[in-house]
Design a protein around this motif. Structure first.
Motif, PDB file in Angstrom:
ATOM      1  N   ARG A 139      53.342 -25.132  51.082  1.00 32.26           N
ATOM      2  CA  ARG A 139      54.036 -25.839  50.500  1.00 32.26           C
ATOM      3  C   ARG A 139      55.158 -24.649  50.570  1.00 32.26           C
ATOM      4  O   ARG A 139      56.375 -25.505  51.337  1.00 32.26           O
ATOM      5  N   GLU A 140      55.081 -24.022  50.166  1.00 37.39           N
ATOM      6  CA  GLU A 140      56.421 -23.045  50.264  1.00 37.39           C
ATOM      7  C   GLU A 140      56.628 -22.882  52.135  1.00 37.39           C
ATOM      8  O   GLU A 140      57.957 -22.533  52.303  1.00 37.39           O
ATOM      9  N   ARG A 141      55.261 -22.441  52.207  1.00 35.01           N
ATOM     10  CA  ARG A 141      55.777 -22.327  54.808  1.00 35.01           C
ATOM     11  C   ARG A 141      56.530 -23.502  54.866  1.00 35.01           C
ATOM     12  O   ARG A 141      57.328 -23.509  55.772  1.00 35.01           O
ATOM     13  N   LEU A 183      58.204 -25.803  53.623  1.00 36.79           N
ATOM     14  CA  LEU A 183      60.086 -26.217  52.837  1.00 36.79           C
ATOM     15  C   LEU A 183      60.561 -24.959  53.395  1.00 36.79           C
ATOM     16  O   LEU A 183      61.518 -25.250  54.081  1.00 36.79           O
ATOM     17  N   GLU A 184      60.239 -23.978  54.427  1.00 38.67           N
ATOM     18  CA  GLU A 184      60.964 -23.003  54.709  1.00 38.67           C
ATOM     19  C   GLU A 184      60.954 -23.524  55.795  1.00 38.67           C
ATOM     20  O   GLU A 184      62.007 -22.716  56.919  1.00 38.67           O
ATOM     21  N   ARG A 185      60.352 -24.173  56.666  1.00 37.12           N
ATOM     22  CA  ARG A 185      60.638 -25.095  57.998  1.00 37.12           C
ATOM     23  C   ARG A 185      61.170 -26.406  58.057  1.00 37.12           C
ATOM     24  O   ARG A 185      61.136 -26.624  59.062  1.00 37.12           O
ATOM     25  N   ARG A 186      62.123 -26.087  56.668  1.00 34.01           N
ATOM     26  CA  ARG A 186      62.093 -27.700  56.909  1.00 34.01           C
ATOM     27  C   ARG A 186      63.430 -28.239  58.039  1.00 34.01           C
ATOM     28  O   ARG A 186      63.385 -28.917  58.282  1.00 34.01           O
ATOM     29  N   GLU A 187      63.566 -27.196  58.601  1.00 34.98           N
ATOM     30  CA  GLU A 187      64.936 -27.520  59.866  1.00 34.98           C
ATOM     31  C   GLU A 187      63.756 -27.557  60.926  1.00 34.98           C
ATOM     32  O   GLU A 187      64.650 -28.468  61.335  1.00 34.98           O
ATOM     33  N   GLU A 205      56.012 -32.651  50.686  1.00 34.05           N
ATOM     34  CA  GLU A 205      56.286 -31.887  49.224  1.00 34.05           C
ATOM     35  C   GLU A 205      55.240 -32.251  47.890  1.00 34.05           C
ATOM     36  O   GLU A 205      54.564 -31.564  46.737  1.00 34.05           O
TER      37      GLU A 205
END
Length: 193
Positions: free
Chosen positions: A153-155, A157-161, A177
């Motif tokens: 989930r963390e990774r 969201l870090e790569r949302r773009e 998410e």
């Protein structure tokens, strides 16, 4: 596949995903093990031959409850006498599995159409009624899987773009998410294992 081949095994792996097959083949080739590993685009029921070991990784959840007898019969057909079948699955309590198998949940609608998490009891019952397979050992990995989901989930969201650049919108991002957080909570609470 890579780990088993690295220890000397000859590995045959099947998937229904072209993308998964392509990535797996690239990883196998990069590891220098293409002579020991074959990744095929094939339905598990169409696999022929017999093997010392058959490993099924998070597949039972996707085949559908009504096909579990066929799934286990196929595993039994593919393993040599005195061979081993290992199933890595996400499981839930039996009463919850029975209650949810005829419902249509958010996860079934958006994440895993037709999917159902088995229970330990369901696996034991179906294998006893339809095969000669028997459970001889269990390992529980729930806390580890909860941590894996947190990291995913963390990774993600870090790569949302990067996800948006692939053409997916904020609704898609929020959906995944929620799914990853929901699943993590299921493992942290012990509801799933």
């Amino acid at each position: 596949c890579i780990r088993a081949a690295g220890r000397g095994a000859h590995v045959r792996s099947v998937t229904l995903s072209v993308e998964q097959q392509r990535l797996a083949q690239q990883r196998v080739a990069a590891a220098g093990l293409a002579d020991r590993v074959c990744i095929e685009l094939l339905d598990y029921r169409a696999v022929c031959g017999q093997y010392d070991t058959v490993l099924s990784v998070e597949m039972i959840e996707a085949v559908g409850y009504q096909f579990w007898p066929t799934y286990f019969q196929t595993l039994e057909r593919l393993v040599r006498p005195n061979g081993r079948v290992t199933i890595q699955a996400i499981a839930m309590p039996h009463d919850r599995m029975l209650a949810s198998r005829s419902t249509y949940t958010w996860i079934q609608k958006y994440i895993f159409p037709g999917g159902l998490l088995p229970s330990e009891e369901a696996i034991a019952d179906i294998t006893a009624r339809h095969t000669g397979l028997r459970t001889v050992d269990l390992s529980w990995m729930g806390p580890h899987y909860a941590e894996t989901l947190r990291l995913w989930r963390e990774r993600f969201l870090e790569r949302r773009e990067a996800v948006h650049a692939l053409g997916f919108d904020d609704v898609f991002v929020r959906m995944w998410e929620l799914y990853l957080a929901y699943s993590e909570a299921g493992f942290r609470s012990g509801y799933l294992d």
